[in-house]
Design an enzyme around this catalytic site. Structure first.
Site, PDB file in Angstrom:
ATOM      1  CB  THR A  94       6.982   1.477  -5.338  1.00 54.70           C
ATOM      2  OG1 THR A  94       8.027   2.056  -4.550  1.00 54.70           O
ATOM      3  CG2 THR A  94       7.549   0.384  -6.225  1.00 54.70           C
ATOM      4  CD  GLN A 189      11.668  12.219  -1.345  1.00 54.32           C
ATOM      5  OE1 GLN A 189      11.503  13.084  -0.475  1.00 54.32           O
ATOM      6  NE2 GLN A 189      11.920  10.957  -1.041  1.00 54.32           N
ATOM      7  CB  SER A 209       4.635   8.230  -1.559  1.00 55.45           C
ATOM      8  OG  SER A 209       4.825   7.329  -0.502  1.00 55.45           O
ATOM      9  CB  THR A 247     -10.587  -4.477  -0.389  1.00 52.20           C
ATOM     10  OG1 THR A 247     -11.364  -5.526  -0.961  1.00 52.20           O
ATOM     11  CG2 THR A 247     -11.340  -3.819   0.743  1.00 52.20           C
ATOM     12  CB  CYS A 334      15.032   3.144  -1.839  1.00 54.84           C
ATOM     13  SG  CYS A 334      13.727   4.215  -1.264  1.00 54.84           S
TER      14      CYS A 334
END
Ligand code: PLP
Length: 397
Positions: A94, A189, A209, A247, A334
């Site tokens: 995202t 995906q 991701s 960080t 989602c």
């Protein structure tokens, strides 16, 4: 006070363990929502948690942590066949999608089947329509880019999260590049499920991701082409070569690297899931003639199947399958919880009613053939109950 909180902690641990036990009895076929963390990734996370130090510090502790981050960067880069310097770690897909689109100064065009983390970033985006299989057409994009004028950004995903449909991405990006557009690809995906060579794709930026291929959630990457300077989303620190402040999430990054390494090594095995999926669809089709396989005529990821069972709402199917010990989702995870039908299926021209009877079945690195057999039996039984009820309604009428 302390006793009570210790007791609460023990109780919650006990309930977590018992829910873990029942999860083990479950068949998990929702890998496009998130995947079980691979053992290699869990170990890497645990190892990184046992270390400490800030990767920006010059002392020994900082240098050791920097070494962990650099090693993972190499592994993530290898997954998409590019140079480690092109990887910018983010908090997930995202964030990567937001960074790619948010600051672009000029027209933005996104395909109609993009994930919400692309679709909803720019309210002013032009939607690129797709055909009945969910495929973006190069000629349509060409026309839209002429209308948009110069300085555009085009965002088209590699594989769709709901149907698994693969876009003819090189062809589409060639059209975009011919107009001088900046090109973004959401490969969240696709990564870890098929080979990706970023440098050959024709994209300027690409999103990844970790939790979609066996890494931990909350970590991802924006991959950028050599010389491409992405707009900043997070400011206030010089990390990631001044391209993403904050960080570093070192345990997440370590797990991402280990998962990338394992996924790359297992890519051929992952491809073999396609035979399992195709066999499953053939058996379901034989048993239930009105089944709809969304995107079934297009090239797809080997692990995804979007199945419609007319007359039975997706939510009911998900609940019935859950009772049978099988976890799948109603469209995209989602967007589950929303009653609205999937924007992906609607963009493919699906009637609202048909779109609302679709479920997504997604296999993954931990799927065994017996999981698929359990699903086939449960799905056919569910379809027969639907037919039985319809028959009863007819005989009462
Ligand atoms: N892009 C696609 C295609 C997805 O399927 C998802 C998650 O489902 C995302 C982006 C968002 O990724 P993340 O969950 O890492 O924020």
């Amino acid at each position: 006070m302390r006793d009570r909180s210790t007791r609460r902690h023990r109780l919650s641990l006990k309930s977590q363990l018992s829910s873990r036990a029942s999860t083990d009895l479950h068949t998990y076929l929702d890998h496009n929502a998130t995947t079980p963390v691979r053992p290699e990734a869990a170990e890497a996370v645990a190892r990184a948690l046992a270390q400490y130090g800030n990767a920006s510090s010059v002392h020994r502790f900082g240098r050791l942590i920097r070494h962990v981050v650099d090693g993972a960067r190499e592994d993530v880069a290898a997954l998409v066949d590019t140079a480690p310097a092109n990887i910018i770690f983010t908090s997930g897909g995202t964030e990567a999608n937001n960074q790619a689109l948010m600051g672009h100064d000029g027209p933005v065009l996104v395909s109609a089947v993009e994930h919400d983390s692309v679709r909803e970033v720019r309210a002013d985006a032009t939607i690129i329509p797709v055909d009945a299989n969910g495929i973006t057409c190069g000629e349509t994009l060409d026309r839209l880019l002429w209308d948009a004028g110069g300085g555009s950004l085009v965002s088209v995903m590699l594989a769709n999260n709901e149907t698994g449909v693969l876009q003819p991405i090189r062809e589409i990006f060639a059209v975009a590049r011919a107009h001088g557009a900046v090109v973004h690809c959401d490969a969240v995906q696709a990564a870890g499920k098929m080979a990706i060579a970023f440098d050959d794709l024709g994209a300027d930026v690409l999103s990844l991701s970790a939790h979609k291929f066996g890494g931990p959630p909350g970590i991802g990457a924006l991959v950028v082409r050599d010389g491409f300077d992405p707009e900043l989303l997070l400011r206030g620190g010089g990390q990631e070569r001044r391209r993403r402040a904050g960080t570093e999430n070192v345990p997440g990054i370590a797990g991402f690297g280990a998962a990338a390494c394992a996924a790359k090594a297992g890519i051929a095995k992952f491809g073999r899931l396609g035979a399992l999926r195709d066999n499953m669809e053939a058996r379901l089709r034989d048993a239930v003639s009105d089944i709809v396989i969304h995107g079934g005529d297009a090239p797809r990821l080997p692990n995804t199947s979007c199945l419609g069972l007319p007359g039975l709402a997706s939510e009911i199917q998900v609940m019935q399958l859950d009772l049978a010990g099988i976890a799948v989702s109603a469209g995209s995870a989602c967007s589950s919880g929303k009653v609205a039908s999937s924007h992906v299926l609607r963009a493919m021209g699906c009637e609202n009613e048909t779109a609302r009877s679709a479920i997504r079945v997604s296999l993954g690195w931990s799927t065994e053939p017996r999981d698929v057999v359990r699903f086939i039996d449960a799905w056919i039984a569910m379809a027969q109950r639907r037919d039985g009820k319809a028959e009863k309604r007819r005989s009462v009428a």
